[in-house]
Write a protein that holds these residues in place. Structure first.
Motif, PDB file in Angstrom:
ATOM      1  N   TRP A 145       0.825  -1.217   0.000  1.00  0.00           N
ATOM      2  CA  TRP A 145       0.000   0.000   0.000  1.00  0.00           C
ATOM      3  C   TRP A 145       0.855   1.261   0.000  1.00  0.00           C
ATOM      4  CZ3 TRP A 145      -0.782   3.056   4.736  1.00  0.00           C
ATOM      5  CH2 TRP A 145      -1.608   4.166   4.521  1.00  0.00           C
ATOM      6  N   ASN A 146       1.947   1.257   0.771  1.00  0.00           N
ATOM      7  CA  ASN A 146       2.733   2.470   0.938  1.00  0.00           C
ATOM      8  C   ASN A 146       4.225   2.138   0.956  1.00  0.00           C
ATOM      9  OD1 ASN A 146       3.922   4.891   1.824  1.00  0.00           O
ATOM     10  ND2 ASN A 146       2.104   5.451   3.004  1.00  0.00           N
ATOM     11  N   PRO A 147       4.879   2.138  -0.202  1.00  0.00           N
ATOM     12  CA  PRO A 147       6.296   1.741  -0.280  1.00  0.00           C
ATOM     13  C   PRO A 147       7.241   2.610   0.535  1.00  0.00           C
ATOM     14  CG  PRO A 147       5.281   1.704  -2.460  1.00  0.00           C
ATOM     15  CD  PRO A 147       4.299   2.363  -1.543  1.00  0.00           C
ATOM     16  N   ASP A 148       6.829   3.829   0.913  1.00  0.00           N
ATOM     17  CA  ASP A 148       7.715   4.736   1.634  1.00  0.00           C
ATOM     18  C   ASP A 148       7.689   4.551   3.149  1.00  0.00           C
ATOM     19  OD1 ASP A 148       8.654   6.013  -0.658  1.00  0.00           O
ATOM     20  OD2 ASP A 148       6.960   7.397  -0.693  1.00  0.00           O
ATOM     21  N   LEU A 149       6.756   3.775   3.665  1.00  0.00           N
ATOM     22  CA  LEU A 149       6.655   3.583   5.108  1.00  0.00           C
ATOM     23  C   LEU A 149       7.856   2.820   5.654  1.00  0.00           C
ATOM     24  CD1 LEU A 149       2.965   2.544   5.906  1.00  0.00           C
ATOM     25  CD2 LEU A 149       4.121   4.642   6.608  1.00  0.00           C
ATOM     26  N   GLU A 150       8.368   3.270   6.783  1.00  0.00           N
ATOM     27  CA  GLU A 150       9.344   2.477   7.514  1.00  0.00           C
ATOM     28  C   GLU A 150       8.569   1.492   8.396  1.00  0.00           C
ATOM     29  OE1 GLU A 150      12.233   4.865   9.522  1.00  0.00           O
ATOM     30  OE2 GLU A 150      12.395   6.270   7.847  1.00  0.00           O
ATOM     31  N   LEU A 151       8.941   0.222   8.344  1.00  0.00           N
ATOM     32  CA  LEU A 151       8.244  -0.831   9.085  1.00  0.00           C
ATOM     33  C   LEU A 151       9.203  -1.451  10.080  1.00  0.00           C
ATOM     34  CD1 LEU A 151       6.285  -2.548   6.158  1.00  0.00           C
ATOM     35  CD2 LEU A 151       5.586  -0.628   7.588  1.00  0.00           C
ATOM     36  N   SER A 152       8.800  -1.450  11.340  1.00  0.00           N
ATOM     37  CA  SER A 152       9.705  -1.825  12.420  1.00  0.00           C
ATOM     38  C   SER A 152       9.206  -3.053  13.168  1.00  0.00           C
ATOM     39  CB  SER A 152       9.852  -0.647  13.394  1.00  0.00           C
ATOM     40  OG  SER A 152      10.734  -0.966  14.441  1.00  0.00           O
ATOM     41  N   LEU A 153      10.149  -3.932  13.537  1.00  0.00           N
ATOM     42  CA  LEU A 153       9.816  -5.158  14.257  1.00  0.00           C
ATOM     43  C   LEU A 153      10.654  -5.239  15.527  1.00  0.00           C
ATOM     44  CD1 LEU A 153       7.882  -7.558  13.673  1.00  0.00           C
ATOM     45  CD2 LEU A 153       9.879  -8.819  12.893  1.00  0.00           C
ATOM     46  N   SER A 154       9.996  -5.427  16.662  1.00  0.00           N
ATOM     47  CA  SER A 154      10.698  -5.412  17.948  1.00  0.00           C
ATOM     48  C   SER A 154      11.010  -6.827  18.416  1.00  0.00           C
ATOM     49  CB  SER A 154       9.845  -4.702  19.001  1.00  0.00           C
ATOM     50  OG  SER A 154       8.813  -5.556  19.465  1.00  0.00           O
ATOM     51  N   THR A 155      11.681  -6.890  19.554  1.00  0.00           N
ATOM     52  CA  THR A 155      12.023  -8.190  20.151  1.00  0.00           C
ATOM     53  C   THR A 155      10.839  -8.839  20.849  1.00  0.00           C
ATOM     54  OG1 THR A 155      12.848  -7.031  22.120  1.00  0.00           O
ATOM     55  CG2 THR A 155      14.465  -7.655  20.450  1.00  0.00           C
ATOM     56  N   ARG A 156       9.655  -8.251  20.747  1.00  0.00           N
ATOM     57  CA  ARG A 156       8.439  -8.945  21.184  1.00  0.00           C
ATOM     58  C   ARG A 156       8.266 -10.252  20.408  1.00  0.00           C
ATOM     59  NH1 ARG A 156       3.775  -5.965  23.414  1.00  0.00           N
ATOM     60  NH2 ARG A 156       4.307  -3.794  23.824  1.00  0.00           N
ATOM     61  N   GLU A 157       8.712 -10.231  19.145  1.00  0.00           N
ATOM     62  CA  GLU A 157       8.477 -11.365  18.257  1.00  0.00           C
ATOM     63  C   GLU A 157       9.498 -12.479  18.479  1.00  0.00           C
ATOM     64  OE1 GLU A 157       5.800 -11.760  16.568  1.00  0.00           O
ATOM     65  OE2 GLU A 157       5.139  -9.778  17.259  1.00  0.00           O
ATOM     66  N   ARG A 158       9.083 -13.688  18.177  1.00  0.00           N
ATOM     67  CA  ARG A 158       9.942 -14.862  18.358  1.00  0.00           C
ATOM     68  C   ARG A 158      11.078 -14.866  17.337  1.00  0.00           C
ATOM     69  NH1 ARG A 158       4.761 -17.014  19.343  1.00  0.00           N
ATOM     70  NH2 ARG A 158       4.508 -17.528  17.150  1.00  0.00           N
ATOM     71  N   GLU A 159      12.134 -15.573  17.706  1.00  0.00           N
ATOM     72  CA  GLU A 159      13.325 -15.637  16.868  1.00  0.00           C
ATOM     73  C   GLU A 159      12.985 -16.102  15.453  1.00  0.00           C
ATOM     74  OE1 GLU A 159      16.332 -18.025  18.636  1.00  0.00           O
ATOM     75  OE2 GLU A 159      16.367 -16.908  20.527  1.00  0.00           O
ATOM     76  N   HIS A 160      12.205 -17.164  15.343  1.00  0.00           N
ATOM     77  CA  HIS A 160      11.906 -17.738  14.025  1.00  0.00           C
ATOM     78  C   HIS A 160      11.243 -16.710  13.123  1.00  0.00           C
ATOM     79  CE1 HIS A 160      10.886 -20.830  11.073  1.00  0.00           C
ATOM     80  NE2 HIS A 160       9.663 -20.330  11.042  1.00  0.00           N
ATOM     81  N   PHE A 161      10.283 -15.974  13.668  1.00  0.00           N
ATOM     82  CA  PHE A 161       9.583 -14.990  12.834  1.00  0.00           C
ATOM     83  C   PHE A 161      10.527 -13.867  12.432  1.00  0.00           C
ATOM     84  CE2 PHE A 161       6.997 -11.328  11.870  1.00  0.00           C
ATOM     85  CZ  PHE A 161       5.994 -11.870  11.089  1.00  0.00           C
ATOM     86  N   ARG A 162      11.304 -13.369  13.364  1.00  0.00           N
ATOM     87  CA  ARG A 162      12.226 -12.275  13.045  1.00  0.00           C
ATOM     88  C   ARG A 162      13.274 -12.698  12.025  1.00  0.00           C
ATOM     89  NH1 ARG A 162      13.477  -7.819  16.576  1.00  0.00           N
ATOM     90  NH2 ARG A 162      15.580  -8.628  16.932  1.00  0.00           N
TER      91      ARG A 162
END
Length: 372
Positions: free
Chosen positions: A291-308
């Motif tokens: 939808w928006n190629p210019d957005l910065e998308l951030s992923l924190s350490t809330r997520e499990r190792e496999h997903f990250r």
């Protein structure tokens, strides 16, 4: 027509009607959205719908291509620094909630410096300053003193604190803050009070108006998001995208980022009302990118190792690493109360190696401030 107030935009939409629209999207709606070069907010609705699930692989391929075109093969690394767990709100999902009988702590200048030194030794140049929402314990004077101390040590300072007035954001901007993160948590007005029964945060409209105040203050970047697990993630994410769409049209000089916090265990918190599976989160990440190629998308350490591990090449542009979610957690007071449990507890060196093994460059500092 867009106005200088997101509330007037949001008032045109009813939660239940939006939810029904999302869940009534068809396969043909998804195929059409995938074939477009530029996508509308209605196309975003199709891409987050259940009808898009069979097209997740196609979405991921497009998301990877668009991300590399816009951001290259890079992942920005950052770390949160929790300055205080004092809070005047009662929030049913947060370990810092005022009704939790836990030891409160606010870092002194000396302790702040020790935490900063620990992060610098790990290599960080981007730091996110986080506090509970307690105006007296951690108000503007405390913030300005912290920024003055830390801006000589870090290239980029972001903040995630209580909503402030427009003039306060101007002062933070002048002091050296580059980004402000503020999450509505849920855009479902009718149930918002159930999650926030007491404190200033219980005022839905004041929080909703916060990004407008940030935009008028000229902050370089705004970060938005919802707490995934409180309400239906698809409907909440639509309203979050609608909010970003309005902000980009109105405050076009600013950059925007989206984070994806899923509800995690913490002291005295509720269980998620809505379960979001890993495939759902991947679908949401890809939908935002398409939808928006210019957005910065951030992923924190809330997520499990496999997903990250597998999210690195599929739309994410920044990640936290080695995070501690308690004030003083890096070196000063490792036993103080965490805001939530992290899932990915690998050291920073391992995350850096993982990014490189995936063929990406870990970025510690992407620009230098110019002094005149």
């Amino acid at each position: 027509m867009y106005t200088k107030d997101f509330r007037s935009v949001m008032d045109r939409y009813e939660w239940d009607q939006v939810q029904e629209q999302i869940y009534s999207k068809t396969e043909s709606d998804v195929i059409r959205a995938l074939q477009l070069e530029r996508r509308s907010i209605d196309d975003f609705m199709a891409l987050i719908s259940p009808a898009a699930k069979p097209y997740l692989e196609q979405m991921a391929v497009q998301s990877q291509r668009l991300t590399q075109q816009r951001f290259g093969k890079t992942i920005q690394l950052y770390a949160p620094m929790y300055l205080s767990n004092e809070c005047q709100n009662i929030c049913t999902y947060c370990g810092f909630s005022m009704d939790n009988g836990i030891r409160r702590k606010t870092l002194s200048t000396h302790e702040m410096n020790a935490e900063a030194n620990a992060l610098k030794e790990m290599g960080f140049e981007h730091v996110l300053l986080v506090t509970g929402e307690a105006n007296k314990a951690v108000g503007m004077l405390y913030f300005l003193q912290a920024i003055e101390q830390l801006k000589t040590q870090f290239a980029h300072i972001s903040m995630e604190v209580q909503p402030l007035e427009e003039e306060a954001y101007r002062l933070l901007h002048q002091a050296g803050v580059q980004a402000i993160l503020v999450y509505q948590e849920t855009y479902h007005r009718e149930v918002y009070k159930q999650y926030h029964p007491k404190g200033k945060k219980s005022n839905f409209d004041y929080r909703l108006d916060t990004p407008d105040r940030i935009g008028r203050a000229g902050i370089h970047k705004m970060g938005l998001g919802v707490l995934l697990g409180l309400e239906d993630w698809r409907t909440d994410s639509f309203f979050n995208a609608l909010h970003i769409d309005y902000l980009q049209r109105t405050y076009w000089q600013s950059k925007y980022s989206v984070s994806f916090p899923r509800l995690r265990p913490a002291e005295g918190v509720i269980e998620p009302n809505f379960i979001m599976e890993d495939k759902d989160l991947l679908q949401l990440i890809c939908a935002y990118r398409l939808w928006n190629p210019d957005l910065e998308l951030s992923l924190s350490t809330r997520e499990r190792e496999h997903f990250r591990n597998h999210a690195i090449g599929l739309g994410i542009t920044s990640m936290s690493a080695g995070s501690k979610t308690n004030p003083g957690g890096y070196t000063v007071d490792p036993q103080s109360l965490m805001q939530f449990e992290t899932s990915d507890e690998r050291p920073v060196s391992e995350i850096r190696a993982l990014i490189q093994q995936a063929g990406y460059d870990p970025v510690w500092k992407d620009w230098d401030p110019v002094f005149t």
